[in-house]
Motif scaffolding. Structure first.
Motif, PDB file in Angstrom:
ATOM      1  N   UNK A  42      13.594 -17.438 -27.522  1.00 30.08           N
ATOM      2  CA  UNK A  42      13.392 -17.921 -28.933  1.00 30.08           C
ATOM      3  C   UNK A  42      11.850 -18.515 -29.092  1.00 30.08           C
ATOM      4  N   UNK A  43      11.496 -19.181 -30.432  1.00 34.93           N
ATOM      5  CA  UNK A  43      10.614 -19.754 -30.433  1.00 34.93           C
ATOM      6  C   UNK A  43      11.029 -21.478 -30.470  1.00 34.93           C
ATOM      7  N   UNK A  44      10.513 -22.251 -29.756  1.00 37.53           N
ATOM      8  CA  UNK A  44      10.915 -23.523 -29.360  1.00 37.53           C
ATOM      9  C   UNK A  44       9.824 -24.683 -29.784  1.00 37.53           C
ATOM     10  N   UNK A  45      10.323 -25.491 -30.515  1.00 36.77           N
ATOM     11  CA  UNK A  45       9.749 -26.623 -30.987  1.00 36.77           C
ATOM     12  C   UNK A  45      10.014 -27.909 -29.671  1.00 36.77           C
ATOM     13  N   UNK A  46       9.047 -28.134 -28.961  1.00 43.40           N
ATOM     14  CA  UNK A  46       9.344 -29.004 -27.627  1.00 43.40           C
ATOM     15  C   UNK A  46       8.028 -30.091 -27.797  1.00 43.40           C
ATOM     16  N   UNK A  47       7.841 -30.876 -29.011  1.00 42.93           N
ATOM     17  CA  UNK A  47       6.711 -31.846 -28.944  1.00 42.93           C
ATOM     18  C   UNK A  47       7.348 -33.005 -28.079  1.00 42.93           C
ATOM     19  N   UNK A  48       6.374 -33.393 -27.254  1.00 38.91           N
ATOM     20  CA  UNK A  48       6.652 -34.445 -26.431  1.00 38.91           C
ATOM     21  C   UNK A  48       7.035 -35.779 -27.062  1.00 38.91           C
ATOM     22  N   UNK A  49       7.895 -36.343 -26.781  1.00 40.97           N
ATOM     23  CA  UNK A  49       8.493 -37.696 -27.158  1.00 40.97           C
ATOM     24  C   UNK A  49       8.842 -37.638 -28.655  1.00 40.97           C
ATOM     25  N   UNK A  50       8.914 -36.402 -29.119  1.00 40.76           N
ATOM     26  CA  UNK A  50       9.807 -36.276 -30.675  1.00 40.76           C
ATOM     27  C   UNK A  50      11.048 -35.720 -30.684  1.00 40.76           C
ATOM     28  N   UNK A  51      11.923 -36.650 -31.192  1.00 42.06           N
ATOM     29  CA  UNK A  51      13.282 -36.472 -31.353  1.00 42.06           C
ATOM     30  C   UNK A  51      13.723 -36.118 -32.869  1.00 42.06           C
TER      31      UNK A  51
END
Length: 333
Positions: A272-281
């Motif tokens: 996949x392409x993953x959005x994994x922005x630290x601290x973002x929910x």
């Protein structure tokens, strides 16, 4: 500085030469006016350019391809041969030559995308290297930006018996964007020829502007009146070893708060392409566009057991791509 011109046509030689300006990692170049014409600005590592006016002509290039400062097989999306890996980042045991990951997963990395890293909205991270160099990270802030040329922070392709490296980052902000025919790319590198060799993961791009007078690129897959924007994964030695695409975020004039992922028709099943922005929910987008076998997922980093909330006002695609909302649910796009 008042002005910087990178222009081989100003050479005193009998024929025009291609001029080159090298910017080393950690450099911040602040200038009133800058023109890149018949020349190249080499971006090494992490570099920032701040200009009141920046003009990149059709013969001008910002070149950060393969210029990450990560050594071979190192970076946040790497697993070393000694087994000292980034937490959660594992590889198919048959991967004989390991590709780099970044915004997209390198071919042969785990199918959950746990080697992926970097910011969707403010990307400043370099691409992980394989045997060859990952892409550099370039931040541009300009009052006016004319882009007829190219900004390339892609990963290098692998040579014989080598996997591709990951694309890097470009974070571009302009008060006024103009030009035509230009491109900003952070593609993963293709593999060399060998069984078990993967393509590099795509990088991360973010483009911001208040006003755009850009004449769009007819061949650009996003369909907007903007430069071509690509973060393709690199081609692997077979479909199952392709790298996945990185992310493109745009908030520029009429294109507001938009996420774009172009899978480049690579094999859609493994990575996949993953959005994994630290601290973002919580993610909220006006538009999400997925095409050409893209597979998009959301995986908050450094948030413990917090629930991820995703809000999308409008979604579009070409009926080949997938939005992965949770472990057991997919939606076609």
């Amino acid at each position: 500085l008042a002005s910087v011109d990178v222009d081989g046509r100003a050479s005193t030689a009998s024929t025009a030469a291609t001029a080159t300006l090298q910017l080393q990692t950690g450099t911040t170049l602040s200038v009133d006016s800058m023109t890149v014409a018949y020349g190249t600005v080499q971006v090494n590592g992490q570099v920032e350019v701040v200009a009141d006016w920046l003009n990149v002509t059709s013969d001008g290039t910002f070149d950060g391809k393969g210029r990450s400062s990560y050594a071979a097989y190192t970076g946040p999306g790497a697993q070393s041969w000694s087994g000292a890996e980034t937490p959660g980042c594992t590889w198919n045991p048959t991967a004989s030559y390991r590709a780099g990951s970044h915004g997209g997963a390198g071919g042969g990395s785990n199918t959950e995308g746990l080697c992926i890293y970097g910011s969707t909205f403010q990307p400043t991270t370099m691409g992980t290297s394989s045997a060859v160099g990952g892409g550099a990270a370039l931040k541009i802030t300009a009052g006016g930006l004319r882009l007829d040329g190219t900004i390339d922070v892609g990963g290098n392709p692998g040579g014989t018996h080598q996997s591709g490296a990951a694309g890097g980052s470009a974070w571009v902000t302009a008060d006024v964007l103009s030009g035509s025919g230009g491109a900003i790319t952070a593609n993963g590198g293709a593999t060399g020829t060998h069984n078990g060799a993967g393509g590099g993961g795509g990088g991360r791009l973010a483009l911001y502007c208040a006003t755009s007078n850009y004449e769009g690129v007819g061949s650009a897959s996003h369909g907007w009146e903007l430069p071509a924007l690509t973060t393709h994964g690199g081609t692997g030695e077979s479909d199952a070893w392709d790298g996945s695409a990185g992310s493109v975020y745009v908030d520029c004039d009429s294109v507001t708060n938009a996420l774009f992922v172009d899978g480049n028709n690579h094999d859609p099943s493994p990575l996949p392409t993953v959005l994994t922005d630290p601290g973002v929910t919580s993610w909220a987008f006006d538009t999400v566009r997925l095409i050409k076998t893209a597979k998009l997922a959301f995986a908050p980093a450094d948030t413990g057991d917090a629930t991820a909330v995703v809000s999308i006002a409008a979604a579009s695609g070409d009926a080949t791509s997938w939005l992965h909302l949770k472990t057991t649910t997919d939606r076609a796009a």
